[in-house]
Design a protein around this motif. Structure first.
Motif, PDB file in Angstrom:
ATOM      1  N   ALA A 104      45.682 -18.192  -7.793  1.00 19.17           N
ATOM      2  CA  ALA A 104      44.743 -18.089  -6.673  1.00 19.17           C
ATOM      3  C   ALA A 104      43.396 -17.511  -7.113  1.00 19.17           C
ATOM      4  N   GLU A 105      43.120 -17.611  -8.406  1.00 16.95           N
ATOM      5  CA  GLU A 105      41.886 -17.011  -8.915  1.00 16.95           C
ATOM      6  C   GLU A 105      40.635 -17.576  -8.242  1.00 16.95           C
ATOM      7  N   GLU A 106      40.699 -18.843  -7.854  1.00 19.42           N
ATOM      8  CA  GLU A 106      39.514 -19.441  -7.244  1.00 19.42           C
ATOM      9  C   GLU A 106      39.273 -18.927  -5.822  1.00 19.42           C
ATOM     10  N   ASP A 107      40.294 -18.300  -5.225  1.00 16.68           N
ATOM     11  CA  ASP A 107      40.163 -17.790  -3.866  1.00 16.68           C
ATOM     12  C   ASP A 107      40.227 -16.269  -3.864  1.00 16.68           C
ATOM     13  N   VAL A 108      39.781 -15.655  -4.966  1.00 14.43           N
ATOM     14  CA  VAL A 108      39.967 -14.226  -5.143  1.00 14.43           C
ATOM     15  C   VAL A 108      39.240 -13.409  -4.082  1.00 14.43           C
ATOM     16  N   GLU A 109      38.044 -13.821  -3.679  1.00 19.25           N
ATOM     17  CA  GLU A 109      37.296 -13.019  -2.714  1.00 19.25           C
ATOM     18  C   GLU A 109      37.996 -12.985  -1.367  1.00 19.25           C
ATOM     19  N   ASN A 110      38.513 -14.127  -0.913  1.00 19.34           N
ATOM     20  CA  ASN A 110      39.237 -14.148   0.353  1.00 19.34           C
ATOM     21  C   ASN A 110      40.516 -13.338   0.277  1.00 19.34           C
ATOM     22  N   ALA A 111      41.195 -13.432  -0.880  1.00 23.72           N
ATOM     23  CA  ALA A 111      42.442 -12.690  -1.039  1.00 23.72           C
ATOM     24  C   ALA A 111      42.195 -11.190  -0.987  1.00 23.72           C
ATOM     25  N   LEU A 112      41.169 -10.721  -1.695  1.00 21.01           N
ATOM     26  CA  LEU A 112      40.873  -9.296  -1.691  1.00 21.01           C
ATOM     27  C   LEU A 112      40.355  -8.839  -0.332  1.00 21.01           C
ATOM     28  N   ALA A 113      39.587  -9.695   0.337  1.00 24.55           N
ATOM     29  CA  ALA A 113      39.079  -9.340   1.659  1.00 24.55           C
ATOM     30  C   ALA A 113      40.233  -9.030   2.607  1.00 24.55           C
ATOM     31  N   LYS A 114      41.311  -9.798   2.519  1.00 28.85           N
ATOM     32  CA  LYS A 114      42.477  -9.538   3.371  1.00 28.85           C
ATOM     33  C   LYS A 114      43.101  -8.183   3.035  1.00 28.85           C
ATOM     34  N   LEU A 115      43.133  -7.850   1.739  1.00 29.34           N
ATOM     35  CA  LEU A 115      43.670  -6.564   1.333  1.00 29.34           C
ATOM     36  C   LEU A 115      42.827  -5.421   1.869  1.00 29.34           C
ATOM     37  N   LEU A 116      41.498  -5.569   1.793  1.00 26.94           N
ATOM     38  CA  LEU A 116      40.604  -4.510   2.244  1.00 26.94           C
ATOM     39  C   LEU A 116      40.650  -4.323   3.761  1.00 26.94           C
ATOM     40  N   GLU A 117      41.054  -5.354   4.489  1.00 24.22           N
ATOM     41  CA  GLU A 117      41.167  -5.234   5.944  1.00 24.22           C
ATOM     42  C   GLU A 117      42.217  -4.204   6.364  1.00 24.22           C
ATOM     43  N   TYR A 118      43.123  -3.881   5.459  1.00 26.63           N
ATOM     44  CA  TYR A 118      44.144  -2.865   5.752  1.00 26.63           C
ATOM     45  C   TYR A 118      43.673  -1.455   5.408  1.00 26.63           C
ATOM     46  N   ARG A 119      42.419  -1.309   5.010  1.00 27.93           N
ATOM     47  CA  ARG A 119      41.811  -0.011   4.731  1.00 27.93           C
ATOM     48  C   ARG A 119      42.573   0.755   3.652  1.00 27.93           C
ATOM     49  N   VAL A 120      42.920   0.075   2.574  1.00 24.02           N
ATOM     50  CA  VAL A 120      43.606   0.749   1.479  1.00 24.02           C
ATOM     51  C   VAL A 120      42.715   1.852   0.913  1.00 24.02           C
ATOM     52  N   ARG A 121      43.324   2.929   0.487  1.00 25.69           N
ATOM     53  CA  ARG A 121      42.558   4.062  -0.021  1.00 25.69           C
ATOM     54  C   ARG A 121      42.044   3.804  -1.437  1.00 25.69           C
ATOM     55  N   THR A 122      42.819   3.016  -2.189  1.00 27.12           N
ATOM     56  CA  THR A 122      42.491   2.724  -3.582  1.00 27.12           C
ATOM     57  C   THR A 122      43.002   1.328  -3.919  1.00 27.12           C
ATOM     58  N   VAL A 123      42.283   0.620  -4.769  1.00 32.71           N
ATOM     59  CA  VAL A 123      42.766  -0.642  -5.333  1.00 32.71           C
ATOM     60  C   VAL A 123      43.011  -0.423  -6.817  1.00 32.71           C
ATOM     61  N   VAL A 124      44.243  -0.685  -7.252  1.00 33.88           N
ATOM     62  CA  VAL A 124      44.617  -0.564  -8.658  1.00 33.88           C
ATOM     63  C   VAL A 124      44.670  -1.966  -9.256  1.00 33.88           C
ATOM     64  N   LEU A 125      43.848  -2.219 -10.254  1.00 30.02           N
ATOM     65  CA  LEU A 125      43.842  -3.504 -10.939  1.00 30.02           C
ATOM     66  C   LEU A 125      44.698  -3.383 -12.186  1.00 30.02           C
ATOM     67  N   LEU A 126      45.853  -4.033 -12.159  1.00 24.56           N
ATOM     68  CA  LEU A 126      46.816  -3.914 -13.236  1.00 24.56           C
ATOM     69  C   LEU A 126      46.350  -4.631 -14.492  1.00 24.56           C
ATOM     70  N   SER A 127      46.991  -4.301 -15.606  1.00 24.08           N
ATOM     71  CA  SER A 127      46.682  -4.980 -16.863  1.00 24.08           C
ATOM     72  C   SER A 127      46.766  -6.482 -16.661  1.00 24.08           C
ATOM     73  N   GLY A 128      45.867  -7.202 -17.270  1.00 25.06           N
ATOM     74  CA  GLY A 128      45.860  -8.652 -17.133  1.00 25.06           C
ATOM     75  C   GLY A 128      44.486  -9.146 -16.749  1.00 25.06           C
ATOM     76  N   ALA A 129      44.368 -10.434 -16.639  1.00 27.23           N
ATOM     77  CA  ALA A 129      43.067 -11.062 -16.392  1.00 27.23           C
ATOM     78  C   ALA A 129      42.776 -11.119 -14.902  1.00 27.23           C
ATOM     79  N   VAL A 130      42.044 -10.139 -14.399  1.00 30.87           N
ATOM     80  CA  VAL A 130      41.593 -10.126 -13.007  1.00 30.87           C
ATOM     81  C   VAL A 130      40.082 -10.273 -13.018  1.00 30.87           C
ATOM     82  N   PRO A 131      39.529 -11.245 -12.291  1.00 37.93           N
ATOM     83  CA  PRO A 131      38.093 -11.526 -12.373  1.00 37.93           C
ATOM     84  C   PRO A 131      37.213 -10.337 -11.974  1.00 37.93           C
ATOM     85  N   ASP A 132      36.053 -10.197 -12.624  1.00 36.28           N
ATOM     86  CA  ASP A 132      35.125  -9.125 -12.289  1.00 36.28           C
ATOM     87  C   ASP A 132      34.586  -9.266 -10.875  1.00 36.28           C
ATOM     88  N   THR A 133      34.597 -10.496 -10.315  1.00 38.06           N
ATOM     89  CA  THR A 133      34.133 -10.669  -8.935  1.00 38.06           C
ATOM     90  C   THR A 133      34.982  -9.838  -7.986  1.00 38.06           C
TER      91      THR A 133
END
Length: 336
Positions: A104-133
């Motif tokens: 789902a890398e091409e839809d990363v902004e929409n995917a993260l936007a849904k996560l942020l809608e839950y007001r998470v306190r922190t986002v942990v980006l695990l080891s691996g290729a996660v886009p800088d966007t």
């Protein structure tokens, strides 16, 4: 009520009290008469009511939700990371939301936007290729970030960076193969070429060059066991290579098992194999892979410290030490 969630208003009606009385009953430290509390608790039990924690976070300065984001969750070490970190979060009264970006890398902004809608306190980006966007989108929303084994983009706000000393690990792998007597080696790092994997490979190649030992580089495919299989066929089908460094245990295991079971080679007598991570699977009796350990417990504790620290804390950078773990897939010193 089987077709909807039981609400606090439903409990209030059953108990014959006000909606605010229900809220106070389930708020730690709030004042409520003992008889009222008993009526509310009895009604809640009868209806199967549970507090809506998502709604409650709207009235708190910080959420109890932590977002975990990754793109290669089937990797043995990353799955062990998720297991250890989610257990640690639960032990500290925090909850986890997992976002799998695989495919789902091409839809990363929409995917993260849904996560942020839950007001998470922190986002942990695990080891691996996660886009800088994705990194920049989280920062733009004021969400604190924890980056694990990822480079730090410029000007992105409050960030905690946690990384293993990949270069030191790559050098350790080279030194161990040299000590085993290997004189014609290969490094397998896949085509993903993330910063951590590149650092491991580059340090390995540098140490080998300093000792006059040629290195064949295999950088095809994804960071998977299957890439290790393909690399083994490409590198070991003809005599020559006597040592292989897989920049992850998953890749190294693919190389080692293919050498043993498909190419008829003896590990370590015919070829020595060393990995990087120390994923639990590497210690299985059927594998016994010599590897470079990035301590999972140290990684978990550093991540938890970043998550539970003050929201206003300055950015931080934690290095996780690495060490050699001997298990038998590399010849003893000087026996190649």
């Amino acid at each position: 009520m089987a077709d909807k969630f039981v609400s606090a208003s439903d409990v209030a009606r059953r108990a014959g009290v006000s909606r605010s009385a229900v809220s106070r009953t389930f708020t730690e430290g709030a004042s409520v008469a003992p008889k009222t509390r008993a009526r509310v608790m009895k009604a809640a039990e009868e209806l199967g009511y549970r507090v809506n924690l998502l709604a409650r976070t709207l009235h708190k300065p910080r959420s109890d939700l932590v977002g975990l984001v990754g793109a290669n969750l089937s990797n043995p070490y990353i799955s062990a990371q998720v297991d250890a970190l989610t257990a640690a979060l639960h032990g500290n009264g925090l909850q986890c939301m997992l976002l799998n970006l695989a495919g789902a890398e091409e839809d990363v902004e929409n995917a993260l936007a849904k996560l942020l809608e839950y007001r998470v306190r922190t986002v942990v980006l695990l080891s691996g290729a996660v886009p800088d966007t994705l990194v920049r989108l989280a920062a733009a929303n004021g969400t604190r970030l924890v980056l694990i084994n990822r480079p730090l983009p410029d000007n992105i706000g409050r960030v905690d960076q946690i990384e293993a000393d990949s270069a030191a690990g790559g050098a350790l792998a080279a030194e161990r193969l040299i000590a085993a007597g290997c004189r014609n080696v290969a490094v397998v790092l896949s085509a993903s070429r993330t910063s951590a994997k590149l650092a491991r490979a580059e340090a390995f190649i540098r140490v080998m060059a300093e000792n006059g030992i040629p290195v064949t580089e295999w950088s095809q495919g994804r960071n998977t066991y299957e890439t290790g299989i393909e690399a083994a066929h490409g590198l070991l089908s003809a005599p020559g290579i006597d040592g292989v460094f897989g920049v992850t245990d998953e890749i190294a295991l693919g190389v080692m098992n293919t050498a043993r079971h498909e190419l008829g080679l003896c590990v370590p007598d015919d070829v020595s194999v060393i990995g990087f991570d120390d994923a639990p699977i590497s210690d299985w009796s059927s594998h016994r892979l010599t590897t470079i350990r990035q301590s999972l417990s140290s990684l978990t504790q550093a991540t938890l410290k970043a998550i539970t620290g003050p929201a206003s804390a300055p950015s931080s950078h934690h290095f996780i030490p690495v060490s050699l773990v001997e298990r038998g897939s590399v010849n003893k010193a000087g026996t190649a």
